[in-house]
Design a protein around this motif. Sequence first.
Motif, PDB file in Angstrom:
ATOM      1  N   UNK A  21       0.813  -1.221   0.000  1.00  0.00           N
ATOM      2  CA  UNK A  21       0.000   0.000   0.000  1.00  0.00           C
ATOM      3  C   UNK A  21       0.845   1.269   0.000  1.00  0.00           C
ATOM      4  N   UNK A  22       2.162   1.108  -0.095  1.00  0.00           N
ATOM      5  CA  UNK A  22       3.038   2.277  -0.053  1.00  0.00           C
ATOM      6  C   UNK A  22       2.948   3.055  -1.365  1.00  0.00           C
ATOM      7  N   UNK A  23       2.897   4.393  -1.296  1.00  0.00           N
ATOM      8  CA  UNK A  23       2.914   5.184  -2.540  1.00  0.00           C
ATOM      9  C   UNK A  23       4.273   5.171  -3.217  1.00  0.00           C
ATOM     10  N   UNK A  24       5.326   4.783  -2.471  1.00  0.00           N
ATOM     11  CA  UNK A  24       6.654   4.691  -3.063  1.00  0.00           C
ATOM     12  C   UNK A  24       6.770   3.403  -3.863  1.00  0.00           C
ATOM     13  N   UNK A  25       7.561   3.443  -4.918  1.00  0.00           N
ATOM     14  CA  UNK A  25       7.840   2.239  -5.707  1.00  0.00           C
ATOM     15  C   UNK A  25       8.888   1.412  -4.966  1.00  0.00           C
ATOM     16  N   UNK A  26       8.555   0.167  -4.647  1.00  0.00           N
ATOM     17  CA  UNK A  26       9.431  -0.692  -3.849  1.00  0.00           C
ATOM     18  C   UNK A  26       9.778  -1.932  -4.672  1.00  0.00           C
ATOM     19  N   UNK A  27      11.074  -2.281  -4.672  1.00  0.00           N
ATOM     20  CA  UNK A  27      11.543  -3.480  -5.365  1.00  0.00           C
ATOM     21  C   UNK A  27      12.529  -4.210  -4.475  1.00  0.00           C
ATOM     22  N   UNK A  28      12.504  -5.547  -4.520  1.00  0.00           N
ATOM     23  CA  UNK A  28      13.478  -6.378  -3.826  1.00  0.00           C
ATOM     24  C   UNK A  28      14.237  -7.153  -4.889  1.00  0.00           C
ATOM     25  N   UNK A  29      15.568  -6.982  -4.906  1.00  0.00           N
ATOM     26  CA  UNK A  29      16.428  -7.610  -5.897  1.00  0.00           C
ATOM     27  C   UNK A  29      17.460  -8.466  -5.181  1.00  0.00           C
ATOM     28  N   UNK A  30      17.776  -9.642  -5.725  1.00  0.00           N
ATOM     29  CA  UNK A  30      18.661 -10.580  -5.035  1.00  0.00           C
ATOM     30  C   UNK A  30      19.834 -10.966  -5.909  1.00  0.00           C
ATOM     31  N   UNK A  31      20.996 -11.147  -5.267  1.00  0.00           N
ATOM     32  CA  UNK A  31      22.155 -11.729  -5.902  1.00  0.00           C
ATOM     33  C   UNK A  31      22.885 -10.801  -6.840  1.00  0.00           C
ATOM     34  N   UNK A 111      18.625 -14.951   6.381  1.00  0.00           N
ATOM     35  CA  UNK A 111      18.513 -15.521   7.720  1.00  0.00           C
ATOM     36  C   UNK A 111      19.869 -15.827   8.338  1.00  0.00           C
ATOM     37  N   UNK A 112      20.862 -16.154   7.485  1.00  0.00           N
ATOM     38  CA  UNK A 112      22.189 -16.470   8.014  1.00  0.00           C
ATOM     39  C   UNK A 112      23.037 -15.217   8.217  1.00  0.00           C
ATOM     40  N   UNK A 113      22.466 -14.032   8.004  1.00  0.00           N
ATOM     41  CA  UNK A 113      23.180 -12.791   8.256  1.00  0.00           C
ATOM     42  C   UNK A 113      24.016 -12.280   7.099  1.00  0.00           C
ATOM     43  N   UNK A 114      24.080 -13.018   6.008  1.00  0.00           N
ATOM     44  CA  UNK A 114      24.892 -12.586   4.867  1.00  0.00           C
ATOM     45  C   UNK A 114      24.103 -11.624   3.992  1.00  0.00           C
ATOM     46  N   UNK A 115      24.845 -10.724   3.321  1.00  0.00           N
ATOM     47  CA  UNK A 115      24.220  -9.796   2.386  1.00  0.00           C
ATOM     48  C   UNK A 115      23.758 -10.569   1.158  1.00  0.00           C
ATOM     49  N   UNK A 116      22.479 -10.476   0.857  1.00  0.00           N
ATOM     50  CA  UNK A 116      21.954 -11.295  -0.233  1.00  0.00           C
ATOM     51  C   UNK A 116      21.123 -10.511  -1.239  1.00  0.00           C
ATOM     52  N   UNK A 117      20.865  -9.246  -0.991  1.00  0.00           N
ATOM     53  CA  UNK A 117      20.059  -8.490  -1.940  1.00  0.00           C
ATOM     54  C   UNK A 117      19.950  -7.030  -1.547  1.00  0.00           C
ATOM     55  N   UNK A 118      19.113  -6.287  -2.257  1.00  0.00           N
ATOM     56  CA  UNK A 118      18.912  -4.869  -1.987  1.00  0.00           C
ATOM     57  C   UNK A 118      17.421  -4.546  -2.008  1.00  0.00           C
ATOM     58  N   UNK A 119      17.045  -3.561  -1.218  1.00  0.00           N
ATOM     59  CA  UNK A 119      15.687  -3.015  -1.190  1.00  0.00           C
ATOM     60  C   UNK A 119      15.744  -1.633  -1.837  1.00  0.00           C
ATOM     61  N   UNK A 120      14.990  -1.454  -2.916  1.00  0.00           N
ATOM     62  CA  UNK A 120      14.981  -0.200  -3.668  1.00  0.00           C
ATOM     63  C   UNK A 120      13.651   0.505  -3.425  1.00  0.00           C
ATOM     64  N   UNK A 121      13.700   1.778  -3.043  1.00  0.00           N
ATOM     65  CA  UNK A 121      12.490   2.588  -2.863  1.00  0.00           C
ATOM     66  C   UNK A 121      12.643   3.867  -3.694  1.00  0.00           C
ATOM     67  N   UNK A 122      11.704   4.116  -4.559  1.00  0.00           N
ATOM     68  CA  UNK A 122      11.700   5.298  -5.420  1.00  0.00           C
ATOM     69  C   UNK A 122      10.446   6.119  -5.150  1.00  0.00           C
ATOM     70  N   UNK A 123      10.613   7.382  -4.884  1.00  0.00           N
ATOM     71  CA  UNK A 123       9.481   8.286  -4.671  1.00  0.00           C
ATOM     72  C   UNK A 123       9.480   9.322  -5.777  1.00  0.00           C
TER      73      UNK A 123
END
Length: 726
Positions: A21-31, A111-123
């Motif tokens: 429901x966020x007005x911002x554009x949200x993307x989850x990208x992995x690897x 879950x194992x604490x390693x960096x695995x992706x990025x969260x992108x938010x565009x307004x």
Amino acid sequence: MPDDAGGSVPEIEAIRAFAETSPAAVAVLAGPSHRVLYLNPAFGAICVEDPESLLCRPAAEAIPELAVGGFLATLDRVRTSGQPYRATARSLPVGRPGRVFDAEVSAIRGRDGTLCGVLVQLRDVTEAEARLHRAEAAAAVLDAVFEHAPVGLAVAAEPESRSIRVSRHGLGMAGREPAELLAGLVSHRPAGWGIFHRDGETPARPEELPLVRALHQGEAVSRQHWVLRGEDGTARRVQCTAAPVRDGAGRIAGGLLAWGEPWDPGERPLPPIDARYRALVETGALAVWTTTADGSLISIGGWASLTGQSPAEVIGWGWLDAIHPEDRPLVHDRWSRAVASGRVYEAEYRLRGPRGECRWTAARAAPLRDGDGAIREWLGVNMDIDDRKQAERALRESEARFRILAEAMPHLVWQTDAAGEPDYVNGRWSEVTGHDLAGLRGGGWLAVLHPEDRSALAAAWAKVLAVGGDLDADARILTRDGRYRWHRVKAAPVRSPAGAIRHWVGTCTDVDQSHSAEAQLREALAARELLAREADHRIKNSLQLVAALLRLQAGRVTEPAAREALEAATARVQAVAEAHRALQLSPDFRSIRLSDMLRELATGAAAQHPAADIRIDAEDGLTLDAERAIPLALILSELVTNALRHAYPGGAAGPVYVAARLEAGAILAEVRDAGSGVPAGATVSLGETVVRSLAKQIGAVIVSEQSPGGGTRVTLRLALESDTPG
């Protein structure tokens, strides 16, 4: 894709809970490939895509615009370093052209604490930025007015705090303290000054002042006379006008006060525009005018210089007669609509000048309202914009000529806006590729390129967009028949007179035949080199066979002189074979590394003289052309053979040194021994003749000398580059 995330993936559901429901554009990208795991509806709306259709695809494939803009590199840094990235009002190649976003990219841990992706938010802040730019432009206009307007102006921005700004001319005319007193900013009387009614005797109360009335009662005060009196008796007469400034809801947000120069003692009313302002109007080809609430002209300044009409001719609606007949209906319609609606009037049209010539002018007018909001009159202005219109017409004509030329050219011609978004392709482009302009927008042009050429050309295009240079690259373009053909892609920016890039113009020229010819030439050269190497290899083997036969024959000859001659011939043939072997080791088959050649000579000499101690020394990378290297090898072989035979008499053993180096721009090759030295006349006449003849052939200078510590040193100096015609 285990290779993308390394066995660890972001938690999507927790992100989905707030992102849907966020007005911002949200993307989850992995690897490493930034595989799309989640896009919220707002992101799908930006991409004009169904988010579900983009899932599980690498970002460069699902959203190829990101690769063009270099945004993927930013995602890489965040994913690998864990450091967040934030940018305000950044232009990103997603969505409709010209949009800007506040961007935030954060690293996500599994879950194992390693960096695995990025969260992108565009307004999307495009509209906010546009409003900000308009506000800045309005502020700049206000600054210019307060700096240059030849009247006294004061603005109260906040009714309660009474924040006052006074124009430069107003300060010069009245001084700061009188100006603040006139605006009602101070209720006490500043030292040496007082404000009085027009009789000059009755002191004014603060609540009577025009700006105070406009702020607190919403009253519009027009052309009231006041007197500023100093303690020394000096009187300054001013005419004041004040009005409230209301916000969108009709509330009073501030007020405006204007005052004019003193009038003459006879109190003849001042003209609406003082003499200095009228001079500014006329020299700037500017007309300022007022009309009644129903749009009938009352007064106009500067109109005569623009049109030659007399005041009597312009009153009412007579001013329309000065407008070009083709523009008159449009102007009449717009002015009538503005008067009926009370909205700001704007129009551009041609005015007939005093000598019948027509020039373009821009007109703008706004209503002036009373305290009840009713329109009291209209205030308008005309600016001469003929130069701009002529420039625009020239630009249109130039663009028309460009389009005619582009359509006639056999090349693929294209044009983009300043940001690199395609806005034109010629008919040849569509004819060759089968793609129209719409299919090239939003990074769609990448699909026309060969997959192996996309990243390189995209990077080159991004670079020239950033620095404003020229593009010159080769790439394969997919044609309508499904084949890729090589094209030379060139582009250059088109700039405004101020240097700003207006757009880009580019061409794609078919060079497929040239590339094919070059490829065939490379293949022919490779085949020729392979054949030459094979031939040289066979020559070397044949020479070694001859040397072996000579060596065998020498072993059967009992006569010493004949055996020595056969051994010398064997050494010479062996030397040529060793030089050809060194040529086999050459990377370009045109030159020989001297270190390789000396090593082969030492190996051959050791085969002839098993007890020999031959030591070589050559600088790495020192090369000599094959035409001179083989004769040099024969010379060095003769000198080494002489040293082995004569330097150490009685069968004694000792070293023979063979070296090559670069000195003063020339190659120095030398053979020396540490024995008693080669006695004079020891060299057989044939060997000496061979050495002298070959040295002359390659332009080498030979110097033979006895070393101070014993032994003989023979040095050859020859130029680094051959001066013998090829």
